[in-house]
Structure formats: structure tokens, C-alpha cells
Design a protein around this motif. Structure first.
Motif, PDB file in Angstrom:
ATOM      1  N   GLY A  13       8.867  -5.669 -12.830  1.00 16.48           N
ATOM      2  CA  GLY A  13       8.767  -5.548 -11.529  1.00 16.48           C
ATOM      3  C   GLY A  13       8.075  -6.818 -10.994  1.00 16.48           C
ATOM      4  O   GLY A  13       8.571  -7.137  -9.881  1.00 16.48           O
ATOM      5  N   LYS A  14       7.352  -7.834 -12.347  1.00 22.41           N
ATOM      6  CA  LYS A  14       6.958  -9.031 -11.610  1.00 22.41           C
ATOM      7  C   LYS A  14       7.546  -9.544 -11.322  1.00 22.41           C
ATOM      8  O   LYS A  14       7.323 -10.833 -10.309  1.00 22.41           O
ATOM      9  N   TYR A  15       9.303  -9.700 -11.316  1.00 26.73           N
ATOM     10  CA  TYR A  15       9.881 -10.814 -11.171  1.00 26.73           C
ATOM     11  C   TYR A  15      10.443 -10.649  -9.799  1.00 26.73           C
ATOM     12  O   TYR A  15      10.513 -11.309  -9.108  1.00 26.73           O
ATOM     13  N   LEU A  16      10.352  -9.358  -9.931  1.00 29.28           N
ATOM     14  CA  LEU A  16      10.811  -8.675  -8.487  1.00 29.28           C
ATOM     15  C   LEU A  16       9.636  -9.300  -7.001  1.00 29.28           C
ATOM     16  O   LEU A  16      10.220  -9.842  -6.355  1.00 29.28           O
ATOM     17  N   PHE A  17       8.932  -8.442  -7.524  1.00 29.36           N
ATOM     18  CA  PHE A  17       7.538  -9.616  -6.935  1.00 29.36           C
ATOM     19  C   PHE A  17       7.381 -10.926  -6.411  1.00 29.36           C
ATOM     20  O   PHE A  17       7.333 -11.083  -5.281  1.00 29.36           O
ATOM     21  N   TYR A  18       7.686 -11.901  -8.105  1.00 23.14           N
ATOM     22  CA  TYR A  18       7.439 -13.016  -7.043  1.00 23.14           C
ATOM     23  C   TYR A  18       9.079 -13.633  -6.207  1.00 23.14           C
ATOM     24  O   TYR A  18       8.614 -14.106  -5.037  1.00 23.14           O
ATOM     25  N   VAL A 173      -3.043  -3.316   5.247  1.00 22.11           N
ATOM     26  CA  VAL A 173      -3.520  -4.029   4.388  1.00 22.11           C
ATOM     27  C   VAL A 173      -4.408  -4.345   4.218  1.00 22.11           C
ATOM     28  O   VAL A 173      -4.508  -3.868   2.568  1.00 22.11           O
ATOM     29  N   GLY A 174      -5.259  -3.809   4.797  1.00 20.85           N
ATOM     30  CA  GLY A 174      -6.185  -3.840   3.860  1.00 20.85           C
ATOM     31  C   GLY A 174      -6.867  -2.227   3.530  1.00 20.85           C
ATOM     32  O   GLY A 174      -7.311  -1.676   2.628  1.00 20.85           O
ATOM     33  N   VAL A 211       1.398   7.315 -13.360  1.00 19.96           N
ATOM     34  CA  VAL A 211       1.802   6.007 -13.328  1.00 19.96           C
ATOM     35  C   VAL A 211       2.906   5.874 -12.053  1.00 19.96           C
ATOM     36  O   VAL A 211       2.885   4.674 -11.557  1.00 19.96           O
ATOM     37  N   GLY A 212       3.622   6.837 -12.106  1.00 21.25           N
ATOM     38  CA  GLY A 212       4.304   6.914 -10.782  1.00 21.25           C
ATOM     39  C   GLY A 212       3.951   6.477  -9.620  1.00 21.25           C
ATOM     40  O   GLY A 212       4.266   5.785  -9.138  1.00 21.25           O
ATOM     41  N   LEU A 213       2.554   7.668  -8.956  1.00 22.15           N
ATOM     42  CA  LEU A 213       2.344   7.789  -8.138  1.00 22.15           C
ATOM     43  C   LEU A 213       1.854   6.492  -8.195  1.00 22.15           C
ATOM     44  O   LEU A 213       1.478   5.327  -6.615  1.00 22.15           O
ATOM     45  N   TYR A 214       0.848   5.240  -9.064  1.00 25.08           N
ATOM     46  CA  TYR A 214       0.671   4.031  -9.284  1.00 25.08           C
ATOM     47  C   TYR A 214       1.076   3.314  -8.980  1.00 25.08           C
ATOM     48  O   TYR A 214       1.149   2.395  -7.880  1.00 25.08           O
ATOM     49  N   GLN A 215       2.668   3.144  -9.712  1.00 21.04           N
ATOM     50  CA  GLN A 215       4.051   2.351  -8.719  1.00 21.04           C
ATOM     51  C   GLN A 215       3.809   2.086  -7.486  1.00 21.04           C
ATOM     52  O   GLN A 215       4.289   1.335  -7.079  1.00 21.04           O
ATOM     53  N   PHE A 216       4.078   3.622  -7.391  1.00 23.12           N
ATOM     54  CA  PHE A 216       4.608   3.200  -5.748  1.00 23.12           C
ATOM     55  C   PHE A 216       3.185   3.123  -4.755  1.00 23.12           C
ATOM     56  O   PHE A 216       3.649   2.584  -3.529  1.00 23.12           O
ATOM     57  N   VAL A 217       2.445   3.100  -5.134  1.00 21.88           N
ATOM     58  CA  VAL A 217       0.519   2.460  -4.143  1.00 21.88           C
ATOM     59  C   VAL A 217       0.964   0.955  -4.607  1.00 21.88           C
ATOM     60  O   VAL A 217       0.622   0.432  -2.961  1.00 21.88           O
ATOM     61  N   TRP A 218       0.999   0.424  -5.682  1.00 17.58           N
ATOM     62  CA  TRP A 218       1.191  -1.081  -5.663  1.00 17.58           C
ATOM     63  C   TRP A 218       2.311  -1.726  -4.993  1.00 17.58           C
ATOM     64  O   TRP A 218       2.179  -2.561  -4.070  1.00 17.58           O
ATOM     65  N   TRP A 219       3.898  -0.997  -4.490  1.00 14.21           N
ATOM     66  CA  TRP A 219       4.669  -1.168  -3.910  1.00 14.21           C
ATOM     67  C   TRP A 219       3.907  -1.409  -2.660  1.00 14.21           C
ATOM     68  O   TRP A 219       4.685  -1.958  -2.202  1.00 14.21           O
ATOM     69  N   PHE A 220       4.444  -0.433  -2.389  1.00 20.99           N
ATOM     70  CA  PHE A 220       3.916   0.230  -1.092  1.00 20.99           C
ATOM     71  C   PHE A 220       2.652  -1.013  -0.131  1.00 20.99           C
ATOM     72  O   PHE A 220       2.975  -1.853   0.897  1.00 20.99           O
ATOM     73  N   MET A 222       2.336  -4.002  -1.187  1.00 23.60           N
ATOM     74  CA  MET A 222       2.513  -5.241  -1.837  1.00 23.60           C
ATOM     75  C   MET A 222       3.872  -5.517  -0.427  1.00 23.60           C
ATOM     76  O   MET A 222       4.114  -6.870   0.081  1.00 23.60           O
ATOM     77  N   VAL A 223       4.334  -4.445  -0.316  1.00 20.24           N
ATOM     78  CA  VAL A 223       5.837  -4.528   0.759  1.00 20.24           C
ATOM     79  C   VAL A 223       5.339  -5.030   2.072  1.00 20.24           C
ATOM     80  O   VAL A 223       5.681  -6.059   3.084  1.00 20.24           O
ATOM     81  N   TRP A 224       3.109  -4.721   2.363  1.00 22.07           N
ATOM     82  CA  TRP A 224       2.749  -5.116   4.031  1.00 22.07           C
ATOM     83  C   TRP A 224       2.158  -6.324   3.916  1.00 22.07           C
ATOM     84  O   TRP A 224       2.497  -7.294   4.911  1.00 22.07           O
TER      85      TRP A 224
END
Ligand code: SF4
Ligand code: SF4
Length: 670
Positions: A13-18, A173-174, A211-220, A222-224
Motif C-alpha cells: 500500500g505504500k506504493y499507492l501512498f507515494y 488532520v490534527g 490490524v484492519g482497524l489500524y489500516q483504516f485509521v492509517w488511510w483515513f 492520509m486521505v486528509w
């Protein structure tokens, strides 16, 4: 070793992030480039002026937030400081993290671990709270102001949906940043997590997560972040970056200086002044984008505060709009608003991002005047200056009437002199101002100062014409006076008019006129300090001093006038003016650099206005409220304006007097 994994559980997913990160940064850069094209349409400026000045300006105005710290706003200033320093710390934290993460690409070790990592986590976790609290405070403040506006109050800080959206985005964001930190701790607990003070506390409240909820929070989160970068150039928060650019290009142009237009420029453009936004300089156009719409300029505007249509924040926003849609300035801004300006510079003094509203306004006035849009009493003043060289249209011979029986030395008689005593149009013919003129001449004689006057050879400095917008009439008068000064080898000038003083000091050098210029209170104070004159010592609370804008603010002189009343102050050397000097004088609410305009500057002296819309009435009210029975001043324009207004606001007997007259009384026996 204590550290954290950057892309924990994110995998490929880090490639999508970049990709998304570069996309959002690309959108941001594209908008900046479009904006830079709009600035580039403006007149070229030498930029940067000087690296040293730029560093000093960025240090004072951006990093130390000089204007924000010294603002009178009780809640606005601390709120803004919280957001700014919070944002700065988040920016620093992200930059440090990125540097450490990508250091291995340069063959360097990643240093984001061990003691450094623990300190980093603790410090930035706490500093990030500044940002979150500041944004929450701003939301609350806007909501309260919005409510007051809907309740009928006149809006200083207008709020639109996009303001709530911007603050909401910053909060997201904060907040999601802390949530992500808490999620990381919950999903992958470590013994050193307590260093992340805030995230750790959240994690305790949250408990273990999948882990699934963690991944959701990570992307949430990043989207902002992606949204933030993509919309940054459209949000007010862009002013942080824009203020750095604006201060970089800021000249050391004094507050009281207006830039000249040359004949070559007019021939080239076939136009005088600013008609379209692109006729402003690149620096002025860029500064428009630095506006954070804080309303500080509007809050202090004397015209706005008496109900006039002029709203300096709106002027900036409308010209900014005209930069994009190409409308003429006179279409984007109601010309009535442009004429309402007194050029008092209160807005310029208050603006945290150094916007020069007076330049913007006078430049567009120049075009209106050239297109014949000025009529009425101000146009009459211009004709008078052109035909008689006197702003009230008096013949040159009248300039010597006040001298009768006083044995005043005249330059044309070939007398030797150190100081040219410049009397000015009002000083020579207005009955109140003539009293000041006589007092100054008397005091100079008593102190043994070698001075001379020009008498009939004096011609209006051109200041009212320049500020109304008739630049070439000003230039004609300025060049004529410079030639007269040259003929008599004038080196030092003293004048009792702050407007004349300002133009000699800050503007005549544009025509090779370089002089040592004194306001009469400055020279008199020098004579008092040398023991050549006595200062006045009024009883406590009996006298209030009104700082004229062009002396107290524009030329930063508030101490010399007070010293003549026996008051030792250090207002000139201060970054801000405190609420009270606690001295002998009865100080009005606004004084020193934050003084309140009498409404005469910018040619307003010659423009009609209804009694309820006179800035002088508001100022007179403030001065009367001090309880002082004598109001001292140092400007003939203020004297004319306040004289009528004081009589309107009170039936009490209030004495309006120039400081020179008070000093003359104190030195009567000398
Ligand atoms: S011009 Fe300056 S003081 Fe006025 S709203 Fe914009 S940033 Fe604030
Ligand atoms: S110079 Fe004075 S009158 Fe003009 S816009 Fe600024 S604050 Fe208002």
C-alpha cells in the motif's frame, strides 16, 4: 532499539501512498504555478531586495509573529499564535521524519531511533496539541462572531462555509494524526510508548484494536493529508507560505512613502495609475494572496468604524478577485470606498502579512483622477493647488500676513540660517494654525536658533494632491520646492505640519531633495533637553495629547511631543503601545502608533461628509472621555477637524491647543 516502523502493516500500500502523495503535491504545485503567472503580470520589482532584510523580516514578522503579538485582540492573537506554532512544529516534525526515513538513500543511517526518537515523540506530541487547541479555539471564535453578525453587529471577521470547512480540515488532520498514533500503539505496543504522551493516553482509552482497524485509521489520516495539500493554495492557511514570500520581497520603503509614476511609464502604458490588477507591482499582487482575511485592518479603519463603505479587508479581497477575473479595479471596488480612505495607515500598521493598503488605494485613485472621476470640493482643492500653490486657494501674498510686526527672517533677504521654518498652507492662513506658527517662531527666537522662512516663495508641498491621486500635480509642486530649497541651500527643515514633514522626509528624495527634517516638537524637545527652553508641566490628568497619524504612526514619533509636557516615555522604541503610560497625561484609548485618525488625511480634509460619518467625532469623543480639560496636539489638520467635533460632542469648555503654544506659555518669562 526504540523506534517505530513507518509503513507498519501497510505492505505494498505504500506504493499507492507515494502515487497519491505525488498527485496531491502536483495539484498543489499546479495551482501555485497558475497563481505565480497572475503575479507575473504585474510590474516587475527588484526581488529579493536584500537577503539580510529578507531574513530579518522573516524572523520578525513570520517566526516571531511581531504584528500578531502586538495586536490589541484579546483572543485573536493567542489563538493565532497557538495555530501558527502548532502548525510549524507539525511541519518540522514531518520534515525531520522524512529526512531520517530517506537518509539511507544517500548512504546515511536512519537516525530516527533511540534517545532522539523518544525526545522527538515527546516534544512534537505536546506541541501538536497547540495546533489542535488553536483550531478548536478558532472554530469557537468564528461561531460566536458569526452569531453576533447575524444578530446585527457589523462584521469584522466574516465567516463563510469554506472557513468552517478549512478549520474542519485542519482539525481532522490534527485529530486523525493523534488517532493514528494511538492505533499504532494499540496494535503494536512497545515498552517506550509512553514517550508519545498524547497518543499513549488515547491508546489507553481505546484499548487493543485489530490490524484492519489500524489500516483504516492509517488511510483515513492520509486521505486528509492528501486533501490538505491539494487544497492548500485555496485555503487561508496558505498565508503562512505567502507571508514568507511577501516579506522576502518587502522593500525598506517607509510607511509614509508613495512611489512616483514616471512620464515614460505613462507614455508606454498610455495610462496613469492602476486600472486593472496587473498594473500593480508583482509584490503587491503577491501580497494579496497572503491575506488571511483576519479583519485586523478593518477593525482599526477610522472610515469603516464610522459606518463608511470602506472596508480595507474587502478592498484587498476584491482586488484579489480582480487579479483572477480581470475586472477593472473601479468595478471590483466601489470608488466611494476608495475615496473614503484617509491614508492614515492604521490598516498597514495592523496587517500581520505586511500588505500596503494605502499603495493599493492611492494607485487606483490615480487612475480615477486621470479619468476625470473626481469632482466636488476635492477637485476644487486640486485646482487651487495648481493655480495658487495653496491648498485653500489663497494668494501667495497672504502667506506673509502672520509675520506682520514679528520681524521674521526671510530667505530672500539673504539671511544666514540653519533651519528653514516651513510654515505650510494651513500654518500661514488658518486662524488656529497661525497661533502655532507664531508660537514656533517665538520659541525658535527665544532659544537662539538661526532660522528663516520662505514667505511668499512657499508653495504647497503637493501632499494633498498626491494622496488624492493627482500625482503629476504633486510632482510639479515637489520639484518646484526642491528647486527653491536648492537656491537657498536648505539643509535642515522644521515644520509644524506632520503631513509636510512626511513628504519632505520620505518622498522628496525621489526628486533629489535630501534634508534633515524635524517636526516642530522634535526640534523643541532638543532645545528643552539642552536647557535652551523650559518644558510645560501641566497638573496630573489635565492634558490629553492627540498623536497625529502622520507623526505618531507613520513617522514613529510619540515621545518628543510628550517630553514637551514633562512626560518621559519610550513609545517610539517599543514594539507595541501599552494601554496606559501611567504618567501625568490623560491618555485616550488609542495613542502612540495605534492612534486614531481625525479623518483629514488623504485629501479627506477637502471632501464633504455627513456629521455622523466623521472620524473626528469618534476621536473627539475619546479625547473628551479622558476628562482632560486641555487637548494638546501637533498638527494643523487635526486641529481643524477636532475643533468642530469637540464642540459637537460636548458642551464643556475644552481647550484645543498646539504643544508649541503650551511651551510658549511655559517660556513666557524666559
Ligand atoms: S489585509 Fe492584512 S489585516 Fe487585513 S484581513 Fe488581510 S491579512 Fe488581515
Ligand atoms: S489608511 Fe486608514 S482610512 Fe485608509 S483603509 Fe487604511 S485604516 Fe482605513
Amino acid at each position: 532499539m526504540q523506534t517505530r516502523e513507518e509503513f507498519l502493516h501497510i505492505g505494498n500500500g505504500k506504493y499507492l501512498f507515494y502515487v497519491l502523495m505525488f498527485l496531491s503535491l502536483g495539484i498543489m504545485v499546479l495551482q501555485i504555478v497558475q497563481r505565480a503567472r497572475a503575479w507575473k503580470q504585474g510590474k516587475p520589482v527588484t526581488w529579493p531586495q536584500s537577503f539580510k532584510i529578507w531574513v530579518s523580516n522573516v524572523w520578525q514578522y513570520v517566526l516571531l509573529q511581531r504584528k500578531v503579538r502586538t495586536s490589541r485582540r484579546k483572543s485573536g492573537a493567542p489563538m493565532h499564535l497557538l495555530i501558527f506554532y502548532g502548525f510549524l512544529s507539525l511541519f518540522l516534525a514531518t520534515s525531520l521524519l522524512a529526512m531520517a526515513t530517506y537518509a539511507p538513500l544517500l548512504g546515511l543511517p536512519n537516525w530516527h531511533k533511540g534517545g532522539y526518537y523518544l525526545a522527538y515523540e515527546a516534544i512534537f506530541d505536546i506541541l501538536g496539541l497547540f495546533f489542535v487547541f488553536g483550531v478548536l479555539w478558532a472554530l469557537l471564535r468564528r461561531w460566536q462572531m458569526d452569531k453576533a453578525t447575524k444578530g446585527g453587529a457589523r462584521a469584522i471577521l466574516t465567516t463563510e462555509w469554506k472557513d468552517y470547512a478549512t478549520l474542519g480540515l485542519l482539525l481532522l488532520v490534527g485529530f486523525t494524526g493523534y488517532w493514528l498514533e494511538a492505533a499504532r500503539i494499540s496494535v503494536n505496543p512497545q515498552s517506550w510508548d509512553k514517550a508519545s504522551v498524547v497518543g499513549y493516553a488515547f491508546a489507553q482509552l481505546q484499548g487493543p484494536i485489530s490490524v484492519g482497524l489500524y489500516q483504516f485509521v492509517w488511510w483515513f489520516h492520509m486521505v486528509w493529508i492528501f486533501v490538505f495539500f491539494a487544497v492548500l493554495p485555496r485555503m487561508r492557511i496558505r498565508h503562512i507560505a505567502m507571508a514568507i514570500l511577501t516579506t522576502a520581497g518587502k522593500t525598506d520603503q517607509p510607511m509614509g512613502e508613495l512611489k512616483p509614476i514616471s512620464m515614460e511609464e505613462v507614455e508606454q502604458t498610455e495610462q496613469i495609475g492602476v486600472k486593472l490588477a496587473k498594473d500593480y507591482s508583482r509584490w503587491h499582487l503577491m501580497s494579496l494572496d497572503a491575506c488571511m482575511e483576519c479583519g485586523r485592518c478593518t477593525e482599526v479603519c477610522p472610515a469603516y468604524n464610522v459606518g463608511k463603505i470602506l472596508n480595507p479587508k474587502q478592498v484587498v479581497q476584491s482586488i484579489r478577485g480582480a487579479m483572477v477575473d480581470g475586472r477593472e479595479i473601479a468595478e471590483a471596488v466601489n470608488p466611494e470606498a476608495l475615496w473614503a480612505c484617509t491614508t492614515c495607515n492604521a490598516c498597514v500598521e495592523a496587517c500581520p502579512v505586511l500588505i500596503r493598503h494605502v499603495d493599493l488605494i492611492v494607485d487606483s485613485r490615480r487612475n480615477l483622477v486621470a479619468e476625470g472621476q473626481l469632482s466636488g470640493t476635492a477637485a476644487t482643492m486640486l485646482r487651487q493647488v495648481a493655480s495658487t500653490s495653496h491648498a485653500w486657494g489663497q494668494p501667495a501674498s497672504n502667506r506673509e500676513d502672520w509675520m506682520k510686526g514679528l520681524d521674521i527672517p526671510l530667505c530672500r533677504d539673504g539671511v544666514e540660517f540653519d533651519y528653514l521654518f516651513w510654515v505650510g498652507c494651513a500654518g500661514a492662513t488658518d486662524p488656529g494654525a497661525v497661533k502655532t506658527t507664531k508660537a514656533v517662531a517665538d520659541l525658535l527666537k527665544k532659544a537662539g536658533v538661526k532660522f528663516a522662512c520662505l514667505g511668499q516663495e512657499e508653495a504647497c508641498t503637493g501632499d494633498p494632491a498626491r494622496r488624492v491621486g493627482e500625482e503629476f500635480l504633486y510632482q510639479e509642486k515637489a520639484m518646484g520646492n526642491v528647486a527653491t530649497f536648492e537656491r537657498y541651500k536648505v539643509k535642515k527643515i522644521v515644520t509644524a505640519c506632520p503631513h509636510c514633514m512626511n513628504t519632505f522626509k520620505n518622498e522628496y528624495s525621489q526628486f533629489e531633495g535630501q534634508y534633515e527634517v524635524y517636526h516642530h516638537t522634535q526640534l523643541l524637545q532638543k532645545l528643552v533637553s539642552k536647557g535652551q527652553l523650559l518644558s510645560a508641566k501641566p497638573p496630573r490628568g489635565e492634558v490629553a495629547y492627540h498623536d497625529p497619524c502622520y507623526l505618531g504612526r507613520v513617522n514613529n514619533e510619540s515621545d518628543a511631543p510628550r517630553a514637551l509636557l514633562g512626560e518621559q516615555t519610550n513609545l517610539n522604541g517599543m514594539l507595541y503601545v501599552p494601554d496606559s503610560t501611567d504618567g501625568n497625561l490623560a491618555e485616550p484609548k488609542h495613542f502612540g502608533r495605534k492612534t486614531l485618525c481625525c479623518g483629514a488625511g488623504g485629501g479627506r480634509m477637502w471632501m464633504d461628509e455627513s456629521p455622523e460619518q466623521r472620524p473626528a467625532s469618534r476621536r473627539a469623543q475619546e479625547l473628551v472621555q479622558t476628562g482632560a480639560k486641555t487637548i494638546a496636539l501637533g498638527c494643523p489638520f487635526c486641529r481643524i477637524m477636532l475643533d468642530a467635533s469637540i464642540k459637537q460632542v460636548t458642551d464643556e469648555e475644552i481647550r484645543l491647543v498646539d504643544l508649541a503654544e503650551m511651551l510658549q506659555e511655559a517660556n513666557r518669562e524666559k
